[in-house]
Every structure is written in structure tokens, then in C-alpha cells.
Design a protein around this motif. Structure first.
Motif, PDB file in Angstrom:
ATOM      1  N   ILE A   1      57.686  62.261  49.688  1.00 55.53           N
ATOM      2  CA  ILE A   1      58.201  63.572  49.274  1.00 55.53           C
ATOM      3  C   ILE A   1      58.494  63.684  47.789  1.00 55.53           C
ATOM      4  CG2 ILE A   1      59.146  64.104  51.527  1.00 55.53           C
ATOM      5  CD1 ILE A   1      61.880  63.377  50.504  1.00 55.53           C
ATOM      6  N   GLY A   2      58.337  62.622  47.048  1.00 55.25           N
ATOM      7  CA  GLY A   2      58.568  62.685  45.615  1.00 55.25           C
ATOM      8  C   GLY A   2      59.927  62.129  45.233  1.00 55.25           C
ATOM      9  N   ASP A   3      60.049  61.828  43.963  1.00 57.22           N
ATOM     10  CA  ASP A   3      61.270  61.195  43.470  1.00 57.22           C
ATOM     11  C   ASP A   3      62.477  62.124  43.501  1.00 57.22           C
ATOM     12  OD1 ASP A   3      59.787  58.885  42.872  1.00 57.22           O
ATOM     13  OD2 ASP A   3      59.213  59.713  40.923  1.00 57.22           O
ATOM     14  N   ALA A   4      62.317  63.325  42.974  1.00 57.18           N
ATOM     15  CA  ALA A   4      63.452  64.238  42.850  1.00 57.18           C
ATOM     16  C   ALA A   4      63.966  64.688  44.214  1.00 57.18           C
ATOM     17  CB  ALA A   4      63.064  65.438  42.004  1.00 57.18           C
ATOM     18  N   VAL A   5      63.068  65.063  45.102  1.00 57.56           N
ATOM     19  CA  VAL A   5      63.484  65.526  46.429  1.00 57.56           C
ATOM     20  C   VAL A   5      64.102  64.380  47.223  1.00 57.56           C
ATOM     21  CG1 VAL A   5      62.688  66.566  48.589  1.00 57.56           C
ATOM     22  CG2 VAL A   5      61.752  67.345  46.421  1.00 57.56           C
ATOM     23  N   GLY A   6      63.512  63.191  47.119  1.00 57.92           N
ATOM     24  CA  GLY A   6      64.073  62.029  47.803  1.00 57.92           C
ATOM     25  C   GLY A   6      65.467  61.693  47.316  1.00 57.92           C
ATOM     26  N   ALA A   7      65.665  61.748  46.005  1.00 48.73           N
ATOM     27  CA  ALA A   7      66.994  61.470  45.450  1.00 48.73           C
ATOM     28  C   ALA A   7      68.008  62.510  45.899  1.00 48.73           C
ATOM     29  CB  ALA A   7      66.920  61.420  43.931  1.00 48.73           C
ATOM     30  N   ARG A   8      67.593  63.768  45.971  1.00 49.92           N
ATOM     31  CA  ARG A   8      68.503  64.811  46.439  1.00 49.92           C
ATOM     32  C   ARG A   8      68.874  64.613  47.900  1.00 49.92           C
ATOM     33  NH1 ARG A   8      65.642  69.855  43.498  1.00 49.92           N
ATOM     34  NH2 ARG A   8      66.549  69.520  41.446  1.00 49.92           N
ATOM     35  N   LEU A   9      67.902  64.236  48.714  1.00 50.00           N
ATOM     36  CA  LEU A   9      68.204  63.990  50.131  1.00 50.00           C
ATOM     37  C   LEU A   9      69.151  62.807  50.305  1.00 50.00           C
ATOM     38  CD1 LEU A   9      64.857  64.568  52.047  1.00 50.00           C
ATOM     39  CD2 LEU A   9      66.986  65.824  52.287  1.00 50.00           C
ATOM     40  N   ILE A  10      68.911  61.734  49.558  1.00 48.61           N
ATOM     41  CA  ILE A  10      69.810  60.573  49.622  1.00 48.61           C
ATOM     42  C   ILE A  10      71.205  60.968  49.180  1.00 48.61           C
ATOM     43  CG2 ILE A  10      70.300  58.309  48.632  1.00 48.61           C
ATOM     44  CD1 ILE A  10      67.244  57.861  48.527  1.00 48.61           C
ATOM     45  N   SER A  11      71.296  61.731  48.122  1.00 50.62           N
ATOM     46  CA  SER A  11      72.595  62.172  47.627  1.00 50.62           C
ATOM     47  C   SER A  11      73.298  63.055  48.653  1.00 50.62           C
ATOM     48  CB  SER A  11      72.411  62.937  46.319  1.00 50.62           C
ATOM     49  OG  SER A  11      73.604  63.509  45.898  1.00 50.62           O
ATOM     50  N   HIS A  12      72.561  63.956  49.258  1.00 55.76           N
ATOM     51  CA  HIS A  12      73.155  64.868  50.238  1.00 55.76           C
ATOM     52  C   HIS A  12      73.601  64.133  51.495  1.00 55.76           C
ATOM     53  CE1 HIS A  12      73.982  69.001  51.229  1.00 55.76           C
ATOM     54  NE2 HIS A  12      73.493  68.811  52.437  1.00 55.76           N
ATOM     55  N   ALA A  13      72.843  63.110  51.888  1.00 59.88           N
ATOM     56  CA  ALA A  13      73.198  62.344  53.089  1.00 59.88           C
ATOM     57  C   ALA A  13      74.329  61.354  52.813  1.00 59.88           C
ATOM     58  CB  ALA A  13      71.977  61.598  53.610  1.00 59.88           C
ATOM     59  N   GLY A  14      74.536  60.993  51.567  1.00 61.26           N
ATOM     60  CA  GLY A  14      75.600  60.051  51.218  1.00 61.26           C
ATOM     61  C   GLY A  14      75.079  58.680  50.862  1.00 61.26           C
ATOM     62  N   SER A  15      74.028  58.249  51.517  1.00 58.20           N
ATOM     63  CA  SER A  15      73.410  56.957  51.208  1.00 58.20           C
ATOM     64  C   SER A  15      72.050  56.911  51.889  1.00 58.20           C
ATOM     65  CB  SER A  15      74.277  55.792  51.692  1.00 58.20           C
ATOM     66  OG  SER A  15      74.280  55.723  53.098  1.00 58.20           O
ATOM     67  N   LEU A  16      71.256  55.941  51.480  1.00 59.96           N
ATOM     68  CA  LEU A  16      69.945  55.772  52.096  1.00 59.96           C
ATOM     69  C   LEU A  16      70.085  55.356  53.556  1.00 59.96           C
ATOM     70  CD1 LEU A  16      66.894  55.813  51.666  1.00 59.96           C
ATOM     71  CD2 LEU A  16      67.041  53.453  50.901  1.00 59.96           C
TER      72      LEU A  16
END
Length: 113
Positions: free
Chosen positions: A49-64
Motif C-alpha cells: 500500500i505504500g510507505d505513507a499509507v502504511g505509516a498512517r495505518l500503523i500510527s492509527h492502530a497504535g503499533s504494527l
């Protein structure tokens, strides 16, 4: 047509353009940094999904780890959350995912007590 640019205006324009150029270079540095970090900690997510979207999802979920535990429907809701809230604020017709989202909110609210 028009007037001459004064010396002070020319200096201000030069400072502004220098600032815009430096911000563009800084943005490229941040993108490279994010790419290197995402490749080291979540290469599959970054590729899908790309770097930016992946980082946003990780941030929104709290952790990987938390993101990995979510089912696909919850991840879809995380991505559509902004659109869902905009539709409720402006009384637009919202999609069927809203019922899933409200169920998700109620179940999360019950477990956090």
C-alpha cells in the motif's frame, strides 16, 4: 502593464522562494527516511500500500502488532473513518459500512471500560 517591483518586495520574494525550496528538499528527506524505516520494519505493508499509507495505518492502530491483529474489515473502517465522519456531519448519504463502523465503536467502547 503593472508596476516595478520594489527592492523590499524583491527581497521578500527571494526569501519566500528560498523557504519553499528548502521545504521541498526537507519533504524529500522525510520521504526517504520514511521509506527506509518502512522497508526495515514493515516491508510487505510498504510494498502493498505504500510507505505513507502504511505509516498512517500503523500510527492509527497504535503499533504494527495491533494492526496485524485487526481483521480486514476493521482496517477498511480505519481507512474510511474520515469519509464516514464527514458524511455524518454534513448529513450526506453514507454507505453500508457505517453500520459496521458503529458496531466497531460500540464494541471498542465496551471493552475499554
Amino acid at each position: 502593464m503593472g508596476t516595478d517591483i520594489s527592492e523590499i518586495d524583491l527581497i521578500n520574494i527571494q526569501h519566500f522562494t528560498d523557504r519553499v525550496i528548502s521545504l521541498a528538499e526537507y519533504r524529500l528527506q522525510l520521504q526517504e527516511y520514511l521509506h527506509s524505516k518502512m522497508d526495515s520494519c514493515a516491508p510487505n505493508l510498504s510494498t502493498l500500500i505504500g510507505d505513507a499509507v502504511g505509516a498512517r495505518l500503523i500510527s492509527h492502530a497504535g503499533s504494527l502488532t495491533n494492526l496485524a491483529k485487526y481483521p480486514a474489515s476493521t482496517i477498511q473502517i480505519l481507512g474510511a473513518e474520515k469519509a464516514l465522519f464527514q458524511s455524518t456531519q454534513h448529513s450526506w448519504q453514507h454507505s453500508k459500512i457505517w453500520s459496521y463502523f458503529s458496531l466497531f465503536l460500540h464494541s471498542e467502547g465496551c471493552t475499554k471500560k
